[in-house]
Write an enzyme that holds these catalytic residues in place. Structure first.
Site, PDB file in Angstrom:
ATOM      1  N   LYS A 166     -15.202   4.523  -0.326  1.00  0.00           N
ATOM      2  CA  LYS A 166     -14.946   3.235  -0.866  1.00  0.00           C
ATOM      3  C   LYS A 166     -15.865   2.250  -0.134  1.00  0.00           C
ATOM      4  CE  LYS A 166     -11.609   0.142  -0.080  1.00  0.00           C
ATOM      5  NZ  LYS A 166     -12.083  -1.241   0.464  1.00  0.00           N
ATOM      6  N   ASN A 167     -15.890   2.017   1.057  1.00  0.00           N
ATOM      7  CA  ASN A 167     -16.445   1.028   1.715  1.00  0.00           C
ATOM      8  C   ASN A 167     -18.271   1.191   1.668  1.00  0.00           C
ATOM      9  OD1 ASN A 167     -14.175  -0.226   2.162  1.00  0.00           O
ATOM     10  ND2 ASN A 167     -14.052   0.390   4.384  1.00  0.00           N
ATOM     11  N   CYS A 197      -7.105  -7.414   0.329  1.00  0.00           N
ATOM     12  CA  CYS A 197      -5.795  -7.078   0.760  1.00  0.00           C
ATOM     13  C   CYS A 197      -5.159  -8.186   1.601  1.00  0.00           C
ATOM     14  CB  CYS A 197      -6.224  -6.035   1.636  1.00  0.00           C
ATOM     15  SG  CYS A 197      -5.872  -4.360   1.273  1.00  0.00           S
ATOM     16  N   ARG A 257      -8.939 -13.736   6.594  1.00  0.00           N
ATOM     17  CA  ARG A 257     -10.430 -13.027   6.274  1.00  0.00           C
ATOM     18  C   ARG A 257     -11.268 -14.304   5.833  1.00  0.00           C
ATOM     19  NH1 ARG A 257      -9.120  -7.239   3.951  1.00  0.00           N
ATOM     20  NH2 ARG A 257     -11.207  -6.722   4.796  1.00  0.00           N
ATOM     21  N   ASP A 289      -8.529   0.572   9.861  1.00  0.00           N
ATOM     22  CA  ASP A 289      -8.170   0.936   8.838  1.00  0.00           C
ATOM     23  C   ASP A 289      -7.376   2.338   8.776  1.00  0.00           C
ATOM     24  OD1 ASP A 289      -9.249  -1.067   7.146  1.00  0.00           O
ATOM     25  OD2 ASP A 289     -11.053   0.321   6.397  1.00  0.00           O
ATOM     26  N   ARG A 308      -6.713   1.354  -5.352  1.00  0.00           N
ATOM     27  CA  ARG A 308      -7.956   0.503  -4.960  1.00  0.00           C
ATOM     28  C   ARG A 308      -8.858   1.529  -3.900  1.00  0.00           C
ATOM     29  NH1 ARG A 308      -7.154  -3.829  -1.452  1.00  0.00           N
ATOM     30  NH2 ARG A 308      -9.535  -3.551  -1.330  1.00  0.00           N
TER      31      ARG A 308
END
Ligand code: UD1
Length: 417
Positions: A22-23, A118, A123, A306, A398
């Site tokens: 995903k990243n 999230c 952030r 993560d 997600r």
């Protein structure tokens, strides 16, 4: 709203194939804004975030096709003519900030809603904006929007106070079409950044040193279309590794990169887990006696934040005391009260979780508080006695494609309701 129901206790067996990261896929998709031609991302993970970003790019008048059967994302940016993305989509996903750098590079302008995402801390995006300013952009923030304008972006030295993944990616992308050379110092070294540089270089960009703490970007005038396969998802692989250990099982995980998984493998081996690796295949045996460990999350190549919630779930079942210290995000222990509802004994002390291993977890109704926390609750449910129901699983979708199907194929009693 969907939930995931698990009846714990089944051992896992067989093989699971990991999707691409995903990243990686998200910054790769954002970088196609720079291109002005057709790019194909093959074997892309078909995640909710990928569809959201696809829709954001469509709102810039890019042609985006996401084909779930062939797992290809085909993006043609030749008709892009809009620098105002749809804000209700931008607000949905933190990673939408990744379009800032490429839009600034391509058009000398962007205006987007300050991003959501999230629920793991405030952030901020100050480091991204500092980098854009160093390249010559004027930044204004107001009414929930951030806007940047630059007549001409010029390469410069940018020192990041912290090796932020997103800031490194955004500044790197902003520098691709700028005039001259940009040097990013104290850059994040995550493998996903190297992957982004590989795509940009195959479009004709000049990025040197991605994956190290100093990245050089030499500006080019234009780029051409290309075809790119992203790297495997090290966090998804790590999640299945922990799933195997929590259920005291032996499984095979296909689609891994040993180098990228080093910090996770090292900690699991320290606990006593048996891991064998043969190229892109990893075999893990969690049916062994395990010891508690202490872990500190760090930027890559340190232990990934993560994976923090998933390994906390595992440590909560290992006799003795383990301490996990979270150094990346200030608010990433929200799931702990949910795990404690399943019988775990975890106390929070500042930025650390003190985990006293318990004999067994017990199934309960719990809520996913964010993406990785949700995955961790599923893992706990697989090992717990009785039934666990995880709600708010939109967080999990997600970042994990068909997580329940993958665990079903490994023999878990899990279903989406
Ligand atoms: C990315 C990953 C996310 C992962 C995180 C850390 C994507 C899409 N997401 O998120 O899964 O958890 O890296 O590995 O790749 N910070 C600032 N100012 C900034 C930017 C960041 O203070 O301008 C702080 C953040 O608040 C956080 C820390 O830096 O405390 C790390 O954030 P960062 O590396 O930027 O994470 P993301 O890129 O958002």
């Amino acid at each position: 709203m969907d939930t995931i129901r698990i009846v714990g206790g089944n051992k896992l067996s067989g093989e699971v194939s990991i999707s691409t990261a995903k990243n990686s896929v998200l910054p790769l998709m954002a970088s196609t804004i720079l291109c002005g031609d057709k790019c194909i991302i093959s074997n892309a993970a078909m995640l909710e975030d990928v569809f959201v970003l696809g829709n954001i790019l469509k709102s810039l008048n890019m042609d985006v096709q996401i084909d779930e059967n062939s797992k290809r994302v085909i993006i043609d940016s030749s008709k892009i003519n809009n620098t105002d993305p749809k804000n209700e989509l931008v607000k949905k996903m933190r990673a939408s900030f990744l379009i800032m750098g490429p839009m600034l590079s391509k058009f000398g302008h962007f205006k987007i809603s300050l991003p959501g995402g999230c629920n793991i801390g405030t952030r901020p995006i100050d480091l991204h904006l500092k980098g854009f300013s160093a390249l010559g952009a004027d930044i204004t923030i107001g009414h929930g929007f951030v806007e940047a304008k630059a007549k001409k972006l010029k390469g410069n030295k940018v020192y990041l106070d912290f090796p932020s993944v997103g800031a490194t990616e955004n500044i790197l992308m902003a520098a691709v079409l700028a005039e001259g050379e940009t040097i990013i110092e104290n850059a994040a070294e995550e493998p996903e950044i190297e992957d982004l540089a590989r795509l940009i270089n195959s479009m004709g960009g000049k990025v040197i040193g991605a994956g190290t703490e100093t990245i050089h970007v030499i500006g080019v005038k234009n780029l051409k279309g290309t075809n790119h396969k992203p790297i495997y998802d090290r966090i998804e692989a790590g999640t299945f590794m922990i799933g195997a250990v929590l259920t005291k099982s032996k499984i095979q995980i296909n689609g891994i990169n040993e180098e990228h998984l080093k910090p996770i493998i090292a900690k699991l081996r320290e606990m006593g887990v048996i891991i064998e690796i043969d190229n892109c295949i990893l075999r893990i045996n969690g049916d062994v006696d395990l010891k508690p460990v202490d872990i500190k999350t760090m930027p890559y190549p340190g232990f990934p934040t993560d994976m923090q919630a998933q390994i906390t779930g595992l440590l909560s079942t290992i006799k003795g005391t383990s301490v996990i210290t979270e150094t990346i995000f200030e608010n990433r222990f929200m799931y702990v009260q949910e795990m404690n509802r399943m019988g775990a004994n975890i106390k929070i002390d500042g930025r650390s979780a003190i985990i006293e291993g318990v004999e067994k977890l017990t199934g309960a109704e719990v809520k996913a508080t964010d993406l990785r926390a949700g995955a961790a609750l599923i893992l706990c449910g697989l090992a717990a006695e009785g039934e666990t129901v995880v709600s708010d699983i939109f967080h999990i979708d997600r970042g994990y494609h068909n997580i329940e199907e993958k665990f079903q194929n490994l023999g878990a009693n899990i279903e989406r309701i």
